[in-house]
Enzyme design. Structure first.
Site, PDB file in Angstrom:
ATOM      1  N   SER A  28       0.820  -1.208   0.000  1.00 22.07           N
ATOM      2  CA  SER A  28       0.000   0.000   0.000  1.00 22.07           C
ATOM      3  C   SER A  28       0.858   1.264   0.000  1.00 22.07           C
ATOM      4  O   SER A  28       0.330   2.359  -0.189  1.00 22.07           O
ATOM      5  CB  SER A  28      -0.877   0.017   1.254  1.00 22.07           C
ATOM      6  N   GLY A  60      -5.041  -1.139   5.650  1.00 19.37           N
ATOM      7  CA  GLY A  60      -5.388  -1.850   6.885  1.00 19.37           C
ATOM      8  C   GLY A  60      -6.713  -1.455   7.494  1.00 19.37           C
ATOM      9  O   GLY A  60      -7.286  -2.199   8.290  1.00 19.37           O
ATOM     10  N   CYS A  91       2.821  -7.068   1.610  1.00 19.39           N
ATOM     11  CA  CYS A  91       1.836  -6.412   2.475  1.00 19.39           C
ATOM     12  C   CYS A  91       1.010  -7.510   3.136  1.00 19.39           C
ATOM     13  O   CYS A  91       0.426  -8.349   2.440  1.00 19.39           O
ATOM     14  CB  CYS A  91       0.945  -5.528   1.604  1.00 19.39           C
ATOM     15  N   CYS A 205       3.068  -5.985  10.182  1.00 23.98           N
ATOM     16  CA  CYS A 205       2.754  -5.124   9.039  1.00 23.98           C
ATOM     17  C   CYS A 205       4.108  -4.716   8.479  1.00 23.98           C
ATOM     18  O   CYS A 205       5.035  -4.425   9.248  1.00 23.98           O
ATOM     19  CB  CYS A 205       1.973  -3.895   9.519  1.00 23.98           C
ATOM     20  N   HIS A 207       5.177  -2.142   7.198  1.00 25.04           N
ATOM     21  CA  HIS A 207       5.634  -0.793   7.552  1.00 25.04           C
ATOM     22  C   HIS A 207       6.401  -0.785   8.900  1.00 25.04           C
ATOM     23  O   HIS A 207       7.272   0.054   9.109  1.00 25.04           O
ATOM     24  CB  HIS A 207       4.449   0.175   7.708  1.00 25.04           C
TER      25      HIS A 207
HETATM   26  N1  DGL Z   1       2.089  -2.569   4.874  1.00 27.47           N
HETATM   27  C1  DGL Z   1       0.795  -3.155   4.957  1.00 27.47           C
HETATM   28  C2  DGL Z   1       0.781  -4.445   5.739  1.00 27.47           C
HETATM   29  O1  DGL Z   1       1.780  -5.134   5.797  1.00 27.47           O
HETATM   30  C3  DGL Z   1      -0.412  -2.304   5.238  1.00 27.47           C
HETATM   31  C4  DGL Z   1      -0.331  -0.937   5.723  1.00 27.47           C
HETATM   32  C5  DGL Z   1      -1.637  -0.202   5.453  1.00 27.47           C
HETATM   33  O2  DGL Z   1      -1.772   0.289   4.342  1.00 27.47           O
HETATM   34  O3  DGL Z   1      -2.505  -0.186   6.328  1.00 27.47           O
HETATM   35  O4  DGL Z   1      -0.234  -4.828   6.270  1.00 27.47           O
END
Ligand code: DGL
Length: 275
Positions: A28, A60, A91, A205, A207
Protein backbone atom coordinates in the site's frame (compact mmCIF):
# COMPACT_ATOMS: atom_id res chain seq x y z
CA UNK A 1 5.23 -26.64 -7.31
CA UNK A 2 7.75 -29.47 -6.86
CA UNK A 3 10.01 -30.21 -9.78
CA UNK A 4 12.91 -32.60 -9.99
CA UNK A 5 15.12 -34.24 -12.62
CA UNK A 6 13.75 -34.00 -16.15
CA UNK A 7 10.81 -31.83 -15.02
CA UNK A 8 13.15 -29.24 -13.56
CA UNK A 9 15.35 -29.26 -16.67
CA UNK A 10 12.42 -28.75 -19.04
CA UNK A 11 11.02 -25.99 -16.82
CA UNK A 12 14.44 -24.32 -17.11
CA UNK A 13 14.40 -24.58 -20.88
CA UNK A 14 10.84 -23.28 -21.10
CA UNK A 15 11.66 -20.41 -18.83
CA UNK A 16 14.96 -19.62 -20.52
CA UNK A 17 13.65 -16.45 -22.10
CA UNK A 18 11.81 -15.35 -18.96
CA UNK A 19 14.65 -15.27 -16.47
CA UNK A 20 15.59 -11.72 -17.40
CA UNK A 21 12.19 -10.33 -16.50
CA UNK A 22 11.76 -8.39 -13.27
CA UNK A 23 10.02 -9.54 -10.09
CA UNK A 24 7.03 -7.39 -9.10
CA UNK A 25 6.73 -6.28 -5.47
CA UNK A 26 3.79 -4.27 -4.14
CA UNK A 27 2.45 -2.74 -0.96
CA UNK A 28 0.00 0.00 0.00
CA UNK A 29 3.00 2.30 0.31
CA UNK A 30 6.60 2.27 1.53
CA UNK A 31 6.16 -0.68 3.94
CA UNK A 32 7.04 -3.21 1.26
CA UNK A 33 10.49 -1.63 1.07
CA UNK A 34 11.31 -3.63 4.22
CA UNK A 35 10.65 -6.76 2.13
CA UNK A 36 12.41 -5.38 -0.97
CA UNK A 37 15.50 -4.78 1.19
CA UNK A 38 15.60 -8.48 2.13
CA UNK A 39 14.83 -9.54 -1.46
CA UNK A 40 17.74 -7.52 -2.85
CA UNK A 41 20.08 -9.01 -0.25
CA UNK A 42 18.95 -12.57 -1.08
CA UNK A 43 18.71 -12.08 -4.87
CA UNK A 44 21.26 -9.38 -5.76
CA UNK A 45 21.22 -10.07 -9.51
CA UNK A 46 17.43 -9.89 -9.92
CA UNK A 47 15.64 -6.83 -11.29
CA UNK A 48 12.56 -5.60 -9.43
CA UNK A 49 9.58 -3.33 -10.06
CA UNK A 50 8.26 -1.80 -6.84
CA UNK A 51 4.64 -0.62 -6.89
CA UNK A 52 3.51 1.62 -4.04
CA UNK A 53 -0.27 2.08 -3.93
CA UNK A 54 -0.01 5.11 -1.66
CA UNK A 55 -2.88 6.81 -3.53
CA UNK A 56 -5.19 4.19 -1.99
CA UNK A 57 -3.53 3.72 1.41
CA UNK A 58 -3.89 2.75 4.15
CA UNK A 59 -5.17 -0.72 3.28
CA UNK A 60 -5.39 -1.85 6.88
CA UNK A 61 -8.47 0.18 7.71
CA UNK A 62 -10.33 -0.50 4.44
CA UNK A 63 -12.65 -3.41 3.71
CA UNK A 64 -11.41 -6.67 2.26
CA UNK A 65 -13.13 -6.23 -1.13
CA UNK A 66 -11.40 -2.92 -1.67
CA UNK A 67 -7.98 -4.38 -0.83
CA UNK A 68 -8.47 -7.49 -2.97
CA UNK A 69 -9.71 -5.31 -5.87
CA UNK A 70 -6.60 -3.15 -5.69
CA UNK A 71 -4.31 -6.19 -5.40
CA UNK A 72 -5.81 -7.84 -8.51
CA UNK A 73 -5.59 -4.59 -10.50
CA UNK A 74 -1.94 -4.04 -9.49
CA UNK A 75 -1.00 -7.59 -10.51
CA UNK A 76 -2.53 -7.06 -13.97
CA UNK A 77 -0.75 -3.72 -14.30
CA UNK A 78 2.62 -5.24 -13.36
CA UNK A 79 2.13 -8.11 -15.79
CA UNK A 80 1.03 -5.88 -18.66
CA UNK A 81 3.44 -2.99 -18.16
CA UNK A 82 6.51 -4.87 -16.93
CA UNK A 83 5.98 -8.55 -17.86
CA UNK A 84 6.94 -9.62 -14.35
CA UNK A 85 8.04 -13.24 -13.86
CA UNK A 86 6.99 -13.44 -10.21
CA UNK A 87 5.00 -11.39 -7.71
CA UNK A 88 5.75 -10.66 -4.06
CA UNK A 89 2.77 -9.31 -2.14
CA UNK A 90 4.84 -7.28 0.34
CA UNK A 91 1.84 -6.41 2.47
CA UNK A 92 0.24 -8.53 5.19
CA UNK A 93 -3.18 -6.94 4.68
CA UNK A 94 -3.21 -7.55 0.91
CA UNK A 95 -1.90 -11.09 1.37
CA UNK A 96 -4.70 -11.91 3.81
CA UNK A 97 -7.32 -10.42 1.48
CA UNK A 98 -6.09 -11.52 -1.92
CA UNK A 99 -3.21 -13.98 -2.18
CA UNK A 100 -5.61 -16.89 -2.91
CA UNK A 101 -7.38 -14.81 -5.60
CA UNK A 102 -4.08 -13.80 -7.20
CA UNK A 103 -2.95 -17.44 -7.34
CA UNK A 104 -6.28 -18.54 -8.80
CA UNK A 105 -6.26 -15.81 -11.44
CA UNK A 106 -2.58 -16.15 -12.48
CA UNK A 107 -1.88 -19.84 -12.30
CA UNK A 108 1.45 -19.57 -14.18
CA UNK A 109 2.82 -16.77 -12.03
CA UNK A 110 4.81 -17.58 -8.87
CA UNK A 111 3.12 -15.53 -6.12
CA UNK A 112 4.69 -15.09 -2.67
CA UNK A 113 2.72 -13.56 0.19
CA UNK A 114 3.68 -12.34 3.66
CA UNK A 115 2.01 -13.19 6.94
CA UNK A 116 2.73 -12.04 10.48
CA UNK A 117 5.62 -14.12 11.84
CA UNK A 118 3.63 -16.07 14.43
CA UNK A 119 5.42 -19.35 13.74
CA UNK A 120 8.94 -17.97 14.24
CA UNK A 121 7.71 -16.06 17.31
CA UNK A 122 6.18 -19.21 18.84
CA UNK A 123 9.52 -20.97 18.32
CA UNK A 124 11.49 -18.07 19.87
CA UNK A 125 9.43 -17.13 22.94
CA UNK A 126 10.62 -18.50 26.26
CA UNK A 127 7.66 -17.26 28.28
CA UNK A 128 5.07 -18.53 25.78
CA UNK A 129 3.65 -14.98 25.53
CA UNK A 130 3.76 -13.09 22.22
CA UNK A 131 2.30 -9.71 21.21
CA UNK A 132 1.26 -9.19 17.57
CA UNK A 133 0.99 -5.69 16.14
CA UNK A 134 -0.74 -5.57 12.74
CA UNK A 135 -3.43 -3.74 10.85
CA UNK A 136 -7.08 -4.15 11.75
CA UNK A 137 -7.67 -5.83 8.35
CA UNK A 138 -4.93 -8.43 8.87
CA UNK A 139 -6.07 -9.36 12.39
CA UNK A 140 -9.73 -9.65 11.30
CA UNK A 141 -8.95 -11.88 8.30
CA UNK A 142 -9.85 -15.57 8.15
CA UNK A 143 -6.29 -16.32 7.04
CA UNK A 144 -4.80 -14.77 10.17
CA UNK A 145 -7.33 -16.40 12.44
CA UNK A 146 -6.58 -19.85 11.11
CA UNK A 147 -2.83 -19.21 11.47
CA UNK A 148 -3.35 -18.21 15.09
CA UNK A 149 -5.58 -21.22 15.78
CA UNK A 150 -2.95 -23.58 14.32
CA UNK A 151 -0.43 -22.34 16.93
CA UNK A 152 -2.81 -22.28 19.89
CA UNK A 153 -0.88 -24.99 21.73
CA UNK A 154 2.50 -23.32 21.26
CA UNK A 155 2.04 -19.76 22.55
CA UNK A 156 -0.49 -17.21 23.72
CA UNK A 157 -0.89 -14.27 21.34
CA UNK A 158 -2.04 -10.78 22.39
CA UNK A 159 -3.34 -8.97 19.31
CA UNK A 160 -3.14 -5.20 18.85
CA UNK A 161 -4.71 -3.50 15.81
CA UNK A 162 -2.55 -0.43 15.21
CA UNK A 163 -4.79 2.11 13.45
CA UNK A 164 -2.80 5.03 12.08
CA UNK A 165 0.69 3.59 12.59
CA UNK A 166 1.32 2.62 8.95
CA UNK A 167 0.05 6.05 7.86
CA UNK A 168 2.37 7.82 10.31
CA UNK A 169 5.35 5.80 9.03
CA UNK A 170 4.25 6.53 5.45
CA UNK A 171 4.17 10.26 6.23
CA UNK A 172 7.50 9.99 8.08
CA UNK A 173 5.87 11.77 11.05
CA UNK A 174 8.33 10.71 13.76
CA UNK A 175 6.43 12.39 16.57
CA UNK A 176 3.24 10.51 15.72
CA UNK A 177 5.14 7.24 15.12
CA UNK A 178 6.60 7.41 18.60
CA UNK A 179 3.26 8.33 20.21
CA UNK A 180 1.48 5.43 18.50
CA UNK A 181 4.22 2.88 19.22
CA UNK A 182 4.01 3.92 22.85
CA UNK A 183 0.22 3.73 22.95
CA UNK A 184 0.03 0.31 21.31
CA UNK A 185 2.79 -1.32 23.32
CA UNK A 186 1.17 -0.04 26.54
CA UNK A 187 -2.09 -1.70 25.49
CA UNK A 188 -0.70 -5.16 26.20
CA UNK A 189 0.49 -6.17 29.61
CA UNK A 190 3.28 -6.67 30.25
CA UNK A 191 6.53 -6.90 28.34
CA UNK A 192 9.43 -8.62 30.11
CA UNK A 193 11.25 -11.91 30.39
CA UNK A 194 9.76 -13.17 33.68
CA UNK A 195 7.21 -16.01 33.56
CA UNK A 196 3.86 -14.77 32.27
CA UNK A 197 5.38 -11.71 30.60
CA UNK A 198 5.53 -11.02 26.85
CA UNK A 199 9.09 -11.51 25.61
CA UNK A 200 8.43 -11.45 21.84
CA UNK A 201 6.84 -8.83 19.61
CA UNK A 202 5.71 -9.63 16.07
CA UNK A 203 5.84 -6.68 13.67
CA UNK A 204 2.91 -7.93 11.59
CA UNK A 205 2.75 -5.12 9.04
CA UNK A 206 5.56 -4.48 6.58
CA UNK A 207 5.63 -0.79 7.55
CA UNK A 208 6.50 -1.54 11.20
CA UNK A 209 10.16 -2.64 10.75
CA UNK A 210 10.77 1.04 9.93
CA UNK A 211 9.72 1.82 13.52
CA UNK A 212 11.88 -0.97 14.99
CA UNK A 213 14.31 1.47 16.63
CA UNK A 214 11.43 3.18 18.40
CA UNK A 215 10.05 -0.16 19.62
CA UNK A 216 13.51 -1.11 20.81
CA UNK A 217 13.89 2.12 22.78
CA UNK A 218 10.45 1.68 24.34
CA UNK A 219 10.78 -2.01 25.20
CA UNK A 220 14.48 -2.50 25.90
CA UNK A 221 16.97 -4.90 24.36
CA UNK A 222 15.67 -8.14 25.90
CA UNK A 223 12.35 -8.15 23.97
CA UNK A 224 12.69 -9.98 20.66
CA UNK A 225 11.29 -8.22 17.59
CA UNK A 226 10.26 -10.54 14.76
CA UNK A 227 9.55 -9.60 11.14
CA UNK A 228 9.20 -11.50 7.88
CA UNK A 229 11.46 -9.94 5.23
CA UNK A 230 14.17 -12.62 5.21
CA UNK A 231 11.95 -15.73 5.18
CA UNK A 232 9.90 -14.16 2.36
CA UNK A 233 13.06 -13.50 0.36
CA UNK A 234 14.20 -17.12 0.84
CA UNK A 235 10.77 -18.41 -0.21
CA UNK A 236 10.92 -16.22 -3.34
CA UNK A 237 14.29 -17.72 -4.24
CA UNK A 238 12.94 -21.28 -3.72
CA UNK A 239 9.87 -20.66 -5.89
CA UNK A 240 11.80 -19.07 -8.75
CA UNK A 241 14.46 -21.78 -8.59
CA UNK A 242 11.81 -24.52 -8.77
CA UNK A 243 10.47 -22.98 -11.98
CA UNK A 244 13.88 -22.35 -13.54
CA UNK A 245 13.32 -18.60 -13.32
CA UNK A 246 16.30 -17.46 -11.23
CA UNK A 247 18.45 -14.81 -12.87
CA UNK A 248 22.02 -15.10 -11.67
CA UNK A 249 23.46 -12.59 -14.12
CA UNK A 250 21.11 -9.57 -14.04
CA UNK A 251 21.85 -6.03 -13.03
CA UNK A 252 19.96 -5.78 -9.73
CA UNK A 253 17.96 -2.77 -10.94
CA UNK A 254 14.76 -1.43 -9.37
CA UNK A 255 12.02 0.43 -11.24
CA UNK A 256 9.45 2.41 -9.30
CA UNK A 257 5.76 2.99 -9.76
CA UNK A 258 3.30 4.72 -7.43
CA UNK A 259 -0.28 5.95 -7.30
CA UNK A 260 0.84 8.45 -4.64
CA UNK A 261 3.67 10.94 -4.36
CA UNK A 262 6.82 10.00 -6.32
CA UNK A 263 8.78 12.33 -4.03
CA UNK A 264 7.72 10.44 -0.88
CA UNK A 265 8.64 7.11 -2.48
CA UNK A 266 11.99 8.45 -3.64
CA UNK A 267 12.77 9.79 -0.16
CA UNK A 268 11.82 6.47 1.48
CA UNK A 269 13.83 4.41 -1.04
CA UNK A 270 16.84 6.58 -0.44
CA UNK A 271 16.48 6.54 3.34
CA UNK A 272 15.77 2.83 3.83
CA UNK A 273 17.54 1.21 0.90
CA UNK A 274 20.17 3.77 -0.03
CA UNK A 275 18.71 3.88 -3.56
N1 DGL B 1 2.09 -2.57 4.87
C1 DGL B 1 0.79 -3.15 4.96
C2 DGL B 1 0.78 -4.44 5.74
O1 DGL B 1 1.78 -5.13 5.80
C3 DGL B 1 -0.41 -2.30 5.24
C4 DGL B 1 -0.33 -0.94 5.72
C5 DGL B 1 -1.64 -0.20 5.45
O2 DGL B 1 -1.77 0.29 4.34
O3 DGL B 1 -2.50 -0.19 6.33
O4 DGL B 1 -0.23 -4.83 6.27
Amino acid sequence: MNLSGAGLESARQNAGMDRDRPIGVFDSGVGGLSVLRALRAELPAEDFVYFSDAGHAPYGEKDEDFVSGRSLAIAVDLLEQHRIKGLVVACNTATAAAVHLLRAQHTQLPVVGVEPALKPAAALTKTGQVAVLATRGTLASAKFQSLQASLRDQAEFSLVPCDGLAAAIEADDQHQVRALCRRYTLEVCCFGTAPGEIDTLVLGCTHYPFAAETFRELLGPEIQLVETGEPVARQTRRLLEAQGLLNAAGGGNVRWQTTGSPEALRAAASRWLGL
